[in-house]
Design an enzyme around this catalytic site. Structure first.
Site, mmCIF file in Angstrom:
data_model
loop_
_atom_site.group_PDB
_atom_site.id
_atom_site.type_symbol
_atom_site.label_atom_id
_atom_site.label_comp_id
_atom_site.label_asym_id
_atom_site.label_seq_id
_atom_site.Cartn_x
_atom_site.Cartn_y
_atom_site.Cartn_z
ATOM 1 N N ASP A 43 0.889 -1.273 -0.020
ATOM 2 C CA ASP A 43 0.064 -0.108 0.080
ATOM 3 C C ASP A 43 0.955 1.332 0.109
ATOM 4 O OD1 ASP A 43 -2.051 -1.637 0.155
ATOM 5 O OD2 ASP A 43 -2.502 -1.342 2.264
ATOM 6 N N GLU A 45 3.974 1.771 -1.008
ATOM 7 C CA GLU A 45 4.666 1.797 -2.426
ATOM 8 C C GLU A 45 3.549 2.288 -3.364
ATOM 9 O OE1 GLU A 45 7.868 -1.423 -3.348
ATOM 10 O OE2 GLU A 45 6.172 -2.369 -2.481
ATOM 11 N N ASP A 47 0.936 4.173 -2.611
ATOM 12 C CA ASP A 47 0.644 5.713 -2.555
ATOM 13 C C ASP A 47 1.722 6.636 -2.677
ATOM 14 O OD1 ASP A 47 -1.848 5.141 -1.314
ATOM 15 O OD2 ASP A 47 -1.060 4.863 0.671
ATOM 16 N N GLU A 126 -13.241 12.173 14.250
ATOM 17 C CA GLU A 126 -13.607 10.817 14.047
ATOM 18 C C GLU A 126 -12.420 9.836 13.567
ATOM 19 O OE1 GLU A 126 -16.313 10.677 10.735
ATOM 20 O OE2 GLU A 126 -18.055 11.440 12.260
ATOM 21 N N LYS A 128 -10.652 7.362 11.020
ATOM 22 C CA LYS A 128 -10.518 6.892 9.620
ATOM 23 C C LYS A 128 -10.459 5.649 9.537
ATOM 24 C CE LYS A 128 -8.991 8.605 5.275
ATOM 25 N NZ LYS A 128 -9.027 7.446 4.372
ATOM 26 N N ASP A 130 -10.348 2.120 7.656
ATOM 27 C CA ASP A 130 -9.267 1.558 6.352
ATOM 28 C C ASP A 130 -9.913 0.339 5.932
ATOM 29 O OD1 ASP A 130 -7.422 1.599 4.422
ATOM 30 O OD2 ASP A 130 -6.001 0.727 5.864
ATOM 31 N N ARG A 149 -17.959 2.615 -3.999
ATOM 32 C CA ARG A 149 -17.508 3.788 -4.309
ATOM 33 C C ARG A 149 -17.333 3.804 -5.830
ATOM 34 N NH1 ARG A 149 -12.992 7.743 -1.745
ATOM 35 N NH2 ARG A 149 -11.770 5.967 -2.781
ATOM 36 N N TYR A 235 -20.461 6.789 8.680
ATOM 37 C CA TYR A 235 -20.107 8.203 9.290
ATOM 38 C C TYR A 235 -20.802 9.360 8.536
ATOM 39 C CZ TYR A 235 -16.956 6.477 5.614
ATOM 40 O OH TYR A 235 -16.191 6.022 4.438
ATOM 41 N N LYS A 299 -13.965 16.929 11.007
ATOM 42 C CA LYS A 299 -15.036 17.589 9.954
ATOM 43 C C LYS A 299 -15.421 18.862 10.732
ATOM 44 C CE LYS A 299 -16.393 13.093 8.395
ATOM 45 N NZ LYS A 299 -17.296 11.716 8.516
ATOM 46 N N LYS A 323 -3.582 11.403 8.248
ATOM 47 C CA LYS A 323 -3.073 10.197 8.230
ATOM 48 C C LYS A 323 -1.819 9.736 9.316
ATOM 49 C CE LYS A 323 -4.720 8.130 4.490
ATOM 50 N NZ LYS A 323 -3.720 7.361 3.762
ATOM 51 N N CYS A 417 22.495 -25.892 0.518
ATOM 52 C CA CYS A 417 21.607 -25.807 1.654
ATOM 53 C C CYS A 417 22.922 -24.870 2.679
ATOM 54 C CB CYS A 417 21.148 -26.924 2.331
ATOM 55 S SG CYS A 417 20.666 -26.855 3.825
ATOM 56 N N CYS A 420 23.434 -27.939 5.533
ATOM 57 C CA CYS A 420 24.122 -29.380 5.303
ATOM 58 C C CYS A 420 24.836 -29.286 4.144
ATOM 59 C CB CYS A 420 23.027 -30.620 5.370
ATOM 60 S SG CYS A 420 22.045 -30.458 4.001
ATOM 61 N N CYS A 440 18.586 -33.394 6.629
ATOM 62 C CA CYS A 440 19.230 -32.204 6.698
ATOM 63 C C CYS A 440 19.038 -31.806 8.176
ATOM 64 C CB CYS A 440 18.557 -31.301 5.758
ATOM 65 S SG CYS A 440 18.992 -29.648 6.268
HETATM 66 S S1 IVH Z 1 -16.065 11.250 5.336
HETATM 67 C C1 IVH Z 1 -17.082 13.431 1.380
HETATM 68 N N1 IVH Z 1 -15.619 9.961 7.628
HETATM 69 O O1 IVH Z 1 -11.919 7.880 3.568
HETATM 70 C C2 IVH Z 1 -16.400 12.482 2.606
HETATM 71 N N2 IVH Z 1 -14.696 9.048 5.431
HETATM 72 O O2 IVH Z 1 -10.213 9.332 1.935
HETATM 73 C C3 IVH Z 1 -17.242 11.802 3.090
HETATM 74 N N3 IVH Z 1 -13.218 7.384 5.425
HETATM 75 O O3 IVH Z 1 -14.078 7.729 0.707
HETATM 76 C C4 IVH Z 1 -16.506 10.729 3.863
HETATM 77 N N4 IVH Z 1 -13.496 7.033 7.616
HETATM 78 O O4 IVH Z 1 -14.003 5.808 2.346
HETATM 79 C C5 IVH Z 1 -15.406 10.059 6.289
HETATM 80 N N5 IVH Z 1 -14.861 9.039 9.268
HETATM 81 C C6 IVH Z 1 -14.683 9.129 7.954
HETATM 82 C C7 IVH Z 1 -13.937 8.073 6.941
HETATM 83 C C8 IVH Z 1 -14.031 8.253 6.043
HETATM 84 C C9 IVH Z 1 -12.896 6.335 6.623
HETATM 85 C C10 IVH Z 1 -12.938 6.817 3.970
HETATM 86 C C11 IVH Z 1 -13.937 6.989 3.080
HETATM 87 C C12 IVH Z 1 -13.644 8.117 2.008
HETATM 88 C C13 IVH Z 1 -12.048 8.102 2.276
HETATM 89 C C14 IVH Z 1 -11.540 9.351 1.767
#
Ligand code: IVH
Length: 683
Positions: A43, A45, A47, A126, A128, A130, A149, A235, A299, A323, A417, A420, A440
């Site tokens: 992941d 690499e 990103d 909140e 995030k 994964d 999505r 969320y 948010k 992140k 090996c 041995c 061995c």
């Molecule tokens: S809000 C318009 N809240 O992160 C934004 N997203 O990188 C609506 N994600 O597509 C998303 N935790 O898949 C929101 N607490 C959270 C989240 C969250 C994970 C994901 C989601 C989003 C992606 C964006």
């Protein structure tokens, strides 16, 4: 840190070629990911590649292209999808990311500038998650559709599959029309179990819980969803103001009331410093959760302000994702050690300059196999990235070529090996090389270590050093000799650092191991492809070893969960005279080679179905593994830490921080060991 410079030569043509090659690679990775559920690179690499491409496109705008994967949210290859395509009523946007806590202040400033000065600002913080994002629609309170999505504008219709996720309500507590968005995840405990099963069946394992969740949600056979235990957290309520809520945090409470699962974390805070404090708290605390989080989302809380702030083409201006620093560090490759395992597989291990990685000191990491070394072009002397995946040993992710000075040494694959010196060979179509010598000492040591290990015969005081010593002294040549160590008691006591008491303890533990279940003995024998889980399946299906020995390959394949490779391995194992001899010796010592054939458990017996458990402190009646087994036997699940998902904490003597934490949470039921025994009907 030294700054890495991009060095692609001055020629614009070369830059164009480089950009095109990067786009091509990314598309290839995406295609693999979405059609085969397989990650060709890590992941991080991936990103980094996207980031590097973006930087190049910004530096050389003449090469920008709307078709570039950097222009697409999610970068899904929808053409390859087997599901029906659906256009989202409102696009599913992404979040802008930051890796730097300092930039949270910048975000707040940006927001401040865009809204009226007298407005008081509050932020919802909140976790995030994964996983993979999902949009779920309800009509008159009834679940009607679930869409992934996809590329943000168009997603895949996975309605049938999300119907199988038990935490997504089929009917809401109010008959409303609405759309909610959230994340589908595979809980860590289920992920580890799933990979264990796949490994045992000789199938490819999933690289991380997100890949596993994504692969599972895209299964055509929807019954697999329930079996693997996908979960959901919500969320985001689309057009929340329509439902009479004024803030995002209120909308989350509203979602909970309607029956949706949320993480329970939505903290309303008013300053950058408070946000940072809580982010630091969650960065540590996240280790106790049963799902993966890769950061926090901030948010603006007041929904009215969302309209003022609006969106860019890719993400809303009212939110930002912070992140967490990746569980990755750089260090130097000092050398490579080739190890021999119980199956004779010769695998490379990187010897590293010691570094701290997610809180522990690391000086060795897996290099998987020679093919991986070549593919990643890793050399001795290279600066390398290492990372730790969930509960998996550290691994070398990549070498940083920019740091090379020409003194690096290429790694060569051994032809003999390392233990041995017999020739090694590669089986047709395999990446691994194996030692060809059946006797061995490396293999023998590996087999004995495996036999005594915790999941097998669980003999304590018999670590790697001890196995080595016993082999060296000639006291053991195979697993059977372990049960004859008694006859060497006098000599054992004389061994440096052993002492009378520790020898007695070791011999007691060896005696005690004779009581291990038949399934454990099967596992301990080290039959290729037969792990903990399939050991149980074989034991249940056969009832005793004589029956198992006489089963045909066809009969073995019939055993649910064993697989073709496992079946063949079992069949071959019992056709080897040395193995048969060992079994007879072990039988002679009184090990368990039979058990009652278990009927399917009735639901009455699975009294802990769907419940989660954790124990802490010293227990009087159980060893760690025993209590875990008891819980699983009755349908319950073992967790590794106290979290909101924990139902019961069983406490022994000297219960410490886990008990405190459970009490603080207030949602965990606390049981003494005696109370637990009573519920199990053992008292
Ligand atoms: S809000 C318009 N809240 O992160 C934004 N997203 O990188 C609506 N994600 O597509 C998303 N935790 O898949 C929101 N607490 C959270 C989240 C969250 C994970 C994901 C989601 C989003 C992606 C964006």
């Amino acid at each position: 840190m030294e700054k890495m410079t991009l060095n692609f030569g001055e020629n614009l043509d070369n830059i164009k070629k480089k950009i095109e090659k990067m786009r091509e690679d990314i598309l290839k990775y995406n295609q693999y990911y979405y059609t085969n559920n397989e990650s060709l690179i890590s992941d991080v690499e991936y990103d980094n590649l996207i980031k590097e491409l973006k930087e190049l496109e910004e530096e050389y705008p003449q090469f920008k292209n709307v078709e570039s994967p950097t222009e697409k949210v999610g970068a899904t290859n929808l053409r390859e999808s087997k599901f029906q395509k659906v256009t989202h009523k409102k696009p599913m946007l992404s979040l802008s990311n930051t890796y730097n806590e300092g930039e949270i202040g910048d975000f707040i400033e940006r927001v401040r500038k865009l809204i009226p000065e007298d407005k008081e600002l509050k932020y919802a913080l909140e976790l995030k998650l994964d996983g993979l994002s999902i949009s779920v629609q309800y009509e008159k309170g009834k679940l009607v559709r679930g869409v992934t999505r996809g590329d943000g504008a168009i997603g895949e219709d996975v309605t049938e599959n999300i119907m199988e996720i038990t935490t997504i309500p089929h009917e809401l507590s109010e008959p409303l029309d609405l759309e909610v968005r959230g994340e589908i995840v595979l809980p860590l405990s289920n992920f580890l179990k799933l990979n264990e099963k796949r490994m045992e069946a000789g199938e490819e394992v999933f690289a991380n819980p997100r890949n596993a969740a994504s692969g599972t949600l895209r299964q055509i056979d929807s019954s697999i969803i329930k079996e693997r235990g996908l979960d959901s957290y919500f969320y985001f309520l689309v057009d929340a103001e329509k439902y009479g809520v004024k803030t995002h945090s209120e909308s989350i409470k509203f979602l909970e009331k309607l029956g949706f699962k949320t993480t329970g974390v939505c903290e309303v805070l008013e300053s950058a410093s408070k946000l940072k404090k809580r982010i630091d708290y969650w960065e540590k605390e996240k280790e106790n959760l049963d799902y993966e989080t890769d950061g926090m989302v901030i948010k603006v809380d007041e929904l009215e302000l969302w309209n003022i702030l609006g969106n860019t083409t890719k993400s809303p201006r009212w939110a930002i994702a912070y992140k967490f620093p990746a569980k990755q560090v750089t260090t130097t490759m000092l050398g490579v050690t080739w190890q021999v395992g119980r199956t004779g597989k010769v695998t490379p291990v990187a010897e590293l300059e010691e570094v701290l990685l997610s809180g522990s000191k690391v000086k060795r990491a897996s290099l998987h196999n020679f093919h991986e070394i070549e593919r990643k072009d890793i050399r001795i002397g290279d600066k390398v990235f290492i990372e730790k995946a969930a509960e998996i040993i550290p691994q070398v992710v990549k070498s940083i070529k920019e740091f090379r000075d020409g003194s690096e040494i290429q790694i060569v694959e051994p032809t003999e090996c390392p233990v041995c010196q017999s020739p090694v060979a590669r089986e047709e179509g395999q990446v691994d090389i194996k030692c060809t010598n059946p006797n061995c000492p490396g293999k023998i040591k590996g087999r004995i270590e495996y036999f005594v290990s915790r999941d097998a015969m669980n003999i304590s005081g018999f670590g790697s050093k001890m196995v080595e010593k016993m082999l060296e002294l000639g006291f053991i040549k195979n697993a059977g000799d372990i049960y004859n160590l008694k006859s060497h008691e006098e000599e054992l006591v004389k061994i440096e650092k052993m002492g009378k008491r520790s020898v007695e303890k070791l011999l007691e533990s060896i005696e005690e191991s004779k009581k291990r279940d038949y399934s454990k003995v099967l596992y301990a024998l080290g039959i290729p492809f037969i792990g903990k889980y399939s050991g149980k399946l074989l034991a249940n299906a056969s009832g005793n070893i004589d029956k198992l020995m006489n089963m045909s390959i066809e009969e073995l394949i019939e055993i649910d969960g064993v697989g073709d490779k496992g079946a063949k391995a079992v069949y071959d194992f019992f056709r080897d005279s040395e193995n048969l001899q060992l079994i007879e010796v072990l039988r002679g010592y009184g090990l368990q080679f039979a058990q009652e054939v278990k009927e399917e458990q009735s639901s009455e017996e699975r009294i802990f179905e769907g419940k989660t458990f954790l124990f802490t402190g010293t227990l009087k009646n159980f060893k760690r593994e025993e209590i875990k087994e008891e819980i699983e036997k009755l349908g319950g699940k073992n967790l590794s830490a106290v979290s909101k998902n924990l139902d019961y904490l069983i406490i022994g003597e000297k219960a410490g921080s886990k008990l405190k934490k459970a009490q603080e949470l207030g949602t965990v039921k606390i049981l003494t060991e005696d109370e637990f025994l009573e519920i199990c009907g053992k008292k």
